[in-house]
Each structure stands twice: as C-alpha cells, then as structure tokens.
Write an enzyme that holds these catalytic residues in place. Structure first.
Site, mmCIF file in Angstrom:
data_model
loop_
_atom_site.group_PDB
_atom_site.id
_atom_site.type_symbol
_atom_site.label_atom_id
_atom_site.label_comp_id
_atom_site.label_asym_id
_atom_site.label_seq_id
_atom_site.Cartn_x
_atom_site.Cartn_y
_atom_site.Cartn_z
ATOM 1 N N ARG A 50 -7.181 53.604 -9.068
ATOM 2 C CA ARG A 50 -6.449 54.858 -8.839
ATOM 3 C C ARG A 50 -5.410 55.119 -9.927
ATOM 4 O O ARG A 50 -4.939 56.236 -10.094
ATOM 5 C CB ARG A 50 -5.794 54.860 -7.440
ATOM 6 C CG ARG A 50 -5.045 56.138 -7.136
ATOM 7 C CD ARG A 50 -4.739 56.421 -5.659
ATOM 8 N NE ARG A 50 -4.625 55.279 -4.805
ATOM 9 C CZ ARG A 50 -3.553 54.461 -4.741
ATOM 10 N NH1 ARG A 50 -2.499 54.695 -5.502
ATOM 11 N NH2 ARG A 50 -3.556 53.442 -3.932
ATOM 12 N N TYR A 102 -5.030 84.018 -10.247
ATOM 13 C CA TYR A 102 -5.982 83.292 -9.412
ATOM 14 C C TYR A 102 -5.421 83.150 -7.997
ATOM 15 O O TYR A 102 -4.324 82.612 -7.792
ATOM 16 C CB TYR A 102 -6.258 81.918 -10.023
ATOM 17 C CG TYR A 102 -7.396 81.196 -9.365
ATOM 18 C CD1 TYR A 102 -8.695 81.651 -9.526
ATOM 19 C CD2 TYR A 102 -7.187 80.074 -8.584
ATOM 20 C CE1 TYR A 102 -9.757 81.001 -8.916
ATOM 21 C CE2 TYR A 102 -8.242 79.412 -7.972
ATOM 22 C CZ TYR A 102 -9.524 79.890 -8.143
ATOM 23 O OH TYR A 102 -10.568 79.242 -7.547
ATOM 24 N N ASP A 171 -1.468 79.186 -17.107
ATOM 25 C CA ASP A 171 -2.844 78.871 -16.704
ATOM 26 C C ASP A 171 -3.745 79.480 -17.777
ATOM 27 O O ASP A 171 -3.834 80.695 -17.915
ATOM 28 C CB ASP A 171 -3.128 79.469 -15.318
ATOM 29 C CG ASP A 171 -4.533 79.123 -14.819
ATOM 30 O OD1 ASP A 171 -5.440 78.959 -15.653
ATOM 31 O OD2 ASP A 171 -4.712 79.031 -13.584
ATOM 32 N N LYS A 196 -14.636 75.715 -15.518
ATOM 33 C CA LYS A 196 -15.139 76.927 -16.171
ATOM 34 C C LYS A 196 -15.697 76.574 -17.557
ATOM 35 O O LYS A 196 -16.502 75.677 -17.652
ATOM 36 C CB LYS A 196 -14.024 77.981 -16.214
ATOM 37 C CG LYS A 196 -13.230 78.106 -14.906
ATOM 38 C CD LYS A 196 -14.056 78.646 -13.734
ATOM 39 C CE LYS A 196 -13.396 78.439 -12.370
ATOM 40 N NZ LYS A 196 -12.020 78.892 -12.226
HETATM 41 C C1 LIG Z 1 -11.031 78.582 -11.146
HETATM 42 C C2 LIG Z 1 -9.616 78.753 -11.474
HETATM 43 C C3 LIG Z 1 -8.642 77.875 -10.994
HETATM 44 C C4 LIG Z 1 -8.969 76.748 -10.027
HETATM 45 O O1 LIG Z 1 -9.856 75.833 -10.565
HETATM 46 P P1 LIG Z 1 -10.862 74.927 -9.680
HETATM 47 O O2 LIG Z 1 -11.470 74.050 -10.712
HETATM 48 O O3 LIG Z 1 -11.822 75.864 -8.998
HETATM 49 O O4 LIG Z 1 -10.036 74.185 -8.687
HETATM 50 C C5 LIG Z 1 -7.322 78.070 -11.388
HETATM 51 N N1 LIG Z 1 -6.977 79.083 -12.201
HETATM 52 C C6 LIG Z 1 -7.891 79.970 -12.672
HETATM 53 C C7 LIG Z 1 -7.451 81.076 -13.571
HETATM 54 C C8 LIG Z 1 -9.228 79.834 -12.319
HETATM 55 O O5 LIG Z 1 -10.120 80.724 -12.771
#
Ligand SMILES: *Cc1c(COP(=O)(O)O)cnc(C)c1O
Length: 369
Positions: A50, A102, A171, A196
C-alpha cells in the site's frame, strides 16, 4: 525547432531505458505484490504494497518528466481530486469550484466536504477572472471546462488567487499535459484523469496529481498511503504503455477536431459549434495564448434532443458512450446527465480515425436529419 514540452515528452518516453544496466529489460516491470522482503528493522524503498510499488514509480517518473514536477498516481481521476481535497482542506476553509466543470468534482465537495465545515462556492468558468477570491483556501480551475468548453485565464487567476493566499488547482484532463501546462502558468497543483486521453484506450480508470511543491507532494503521498486509494500495478502498467503514444494520438485527435469543427460550423443542420480553436469561440484569443493544442473535444448544438440522438445513432464510426479522449470517436448528449447545456448539445470526442472518413460519416448523418 523542438520546444520545451517536446523535450519533456521525449524525456518521459526514454526515462525507463536511461536507468537500465546491461542486459536489463528496457520496459518497466509489472510488479504484482503486496509484500517485499523486510527482515529486522523496517528500512529501504519498498516495505508494504500500500505504501509503494515499482510500477507506480516507473509511471510517476515518466509523468514527472512530462509535467516537470513531482507526480503522485491514483486509481482514478476522482481519487486524485479527493486526495487534493482531503490532503489540503480543513474545517473553516472556503473552496471555489467551477459551476460548469466536471460534475462529480462539485458533488464530492458538496456532499462530503460541506458536512466537514468546508464552505463550497461555485462560479462559472468564463467568469472566474472577475470572481471574488478573498478568503478562499483553494481555487479550482477547469479549462476548457467539461462539457461547455469555456476557458479561464490560468495565469491571471493564479496571480489573483496567490495574492489572496489561496492554493490553485487546475484540472487539466481535457487537454492533457501536452495540450496545456498549468504549472508553467502558475497553478500549484494539476489534477488529471488519465482515464481519458493519457491512457487513451478506454480500458482503464486512472488519475494523477502533479506539483512542484515538495511538501504538497509529500502530503498527497501520505494521504494515498493511509487512505489506501492506490492504483493496481497492472492498470498502472497499461497507462505507462498508453502514455508512450500520447503525443501521436493527441496530435492526430486535435488536428482532426480542428478540421471537423470548422466543417460542422458550416453545416446547415448545426446551430452552434463550440471549439477553442475556432475564431468564433468567445475566448479564442486566450486559447491561442495559453493552450498549446485546442483539444479533441467539440461541442455541437443541434435543433433539439431528437436531432442530437439521431446524429449519434446515424454515425458508423462514432461510439455512443460517456467519457472522452479514446482512440475511438465517441459522442453523447450531455443534457441526459443534467448538465446546464441545451437539449440538443452533443459533446463529440474526436478519436484517431482518418479525418475524411469521420467527416463523411458525420456529414451523412447530418444530411439525414
Ligand atoms: C473524467 C473526469 C474526471 C474524473 O475522472 P475519473 O477517472 O472518471 O475518476 C475529473 N475531471 C474531468 C475534467 C474529467 O473529465
């Protein structure tokens, strides 16, 4: 001439092989273990699964070269977002979040930070530059925002937020480290959902946080170690593999998106096209200044919900799915999640298919509407 970011990506690609000794594998090891040999007094790099893992380290070092920062990896983008919240916020703090970013970033704060006496305020991304930042502990930027693709001036907001004593988080999921470098523009932390484009193959959930502040990085590592929000080594290894082709994939996706955005905007069935690379985008000048690529997402507004669904159903090479950034083009009608967008708004995530094939597909479906 290769710019700084190209150099960073090349370093990320070659990171593992530069440390290799004679006859050692040039690929990163996939280490599936919960335990390490640990006799006597606990000491050394790896003590328990961990706390650390060599496959995490390989990916963190590659991403660190690309971000020019320390990187901590997490099992999803939201685990990265949560780590930032829980590692940095205390009762009495005020957080400013994008109203149009998001959804889960906002929902997590409202449902779980609110009861811990953290005040959560929201402001639309396009109005962040003029927002009141006084008393904020954390200012969260998501630019381009998902799904509306509005922009915020990272350098401008960071300067004002720092003057107000706040920490700035960006982000950067929609653009990846290759499309924009928020840390270079003054952000203290970058959060990225590698689910993504960074992984890019739609087969893994993953996330990372990058920062040039060693104390913040250490605090995030402590959070991960104690909360147990740790990525699986196999998922980590897949992201490392995906990262190797990020540059070619993202270049292709952005180049195709630019072509499609312009043609979609000229189609009579299309009411509106939102793409930061188009001069019609309200913040196009800012896009040119702060973004290195205009991204692979296009907002397409059609007459109504029916037209939007018919476009998605009518294409052969567009997957009906949520999420974005994969090698396969995908689309969804965002109002189905309750986003504040028109009923006919489609978020198109442009993939790696040949541009002309995609355009013929979209055009055929639009002509049939
Ligand atoms: C998809 C996304 C997230 C969250 O990511 P996960 O991998 O689905 O937990 C956070 N911020 C943005 C802008 C996103 O598109």
């Amino acid at each position: 001439m290769a710019d700084d970011l190209d150099e960073r990506f090349a370093r990320a690609l070659h990171h593992a092989s530069h440390g290799a000794r004679a006859n050692e594998a040039l690929t990163a090891p996939l280490v599936l273990t919960s335990v390490y040999r640990l006799a006597g007094e606990p000491a050394g790099a790896h003590q328990y699964g961990r706390w650390s893992n060599p496959t995490w380290s390989a990916l963190e070092e590659a991403l660190a070269a690309l971000e020019d920062a320390e990187v901590v990896v997490f099992p999803s983008g939201m685990a990265a977002v949560a780590a930032v919240y829980y590692a940095l916020l205390r009762a009495g703090d005020r957080v400013l979040l994008p109203a149009d970013g998001y959804y889960t970033t906002r929902a997590l704060a409202e449902q779980f930070l609110g009861p811990l006496a953290v005040t959560v305020a929201t402001v639309p991304t396009a109005q962040l530059a003029a927002a009141d930042l006084d008393g904020a502990r954390l200012v969260w930027i998501e630019t381009p925002s998902n799904p509306g693709l509005d922009l915020a001036d990272i350098a401008g907001v960071a300067a004002r937020a720092h003057a107000a004593g706040a920490i700035v988080v960006a982000d950067n999921t929609t653009l990846t480290p290759l499309g924009q470098q928020p840390l270079d523009l003054g952000a203290d932390l970058v959060v990225c959902s590698d689910t993504k484009a960074v992984n890019g193959h739609s087969d893994v959930l993953f996330g990372h946080v990058a920062t040039r502040d060693r104390a913040l990085a250490a605090r995030l590592r402590d959070w991960r170690k104690m909360a147990g929000a740790i990525p699986g080594p196999f998922e980590t290894w897949l992201v490392l593999r995906g990262l190797e082709t990020l540059e070619v994939r993202f270049e292709r996706m952005c180049a195709t998106a630019a072509v499609l955005a312009e043609r979609l905007a000229a189609h009579p069935r299309v009411r509106d096209v939102r793409y930061p690379g188009l001069p019609s985008h309200p913040a196009h000048a800012l896009a040119k200044r702060q973004m290195r690529r205009f991204g692979s997402l296009i907002g397409v507004t059609l007459a109504d919900r029916h037209a939007a669904e018919a476009l998605i159903d009518g294409c052969r090479f567009v997957r009906a799915a949520t999420s974005f950034g994969g090698v396969h083009t995908a689309a969804e009608r965002r109002a189905r999640w309750g986003d504040a967008v028109p009923e006919g708004f489609v978020r198109l995530s442009v993939g790696c298919e040949p541009a002309e094939v995609l355009w013929r597909d979209l055009q055929t479906a639009l002509d049939r509407l």
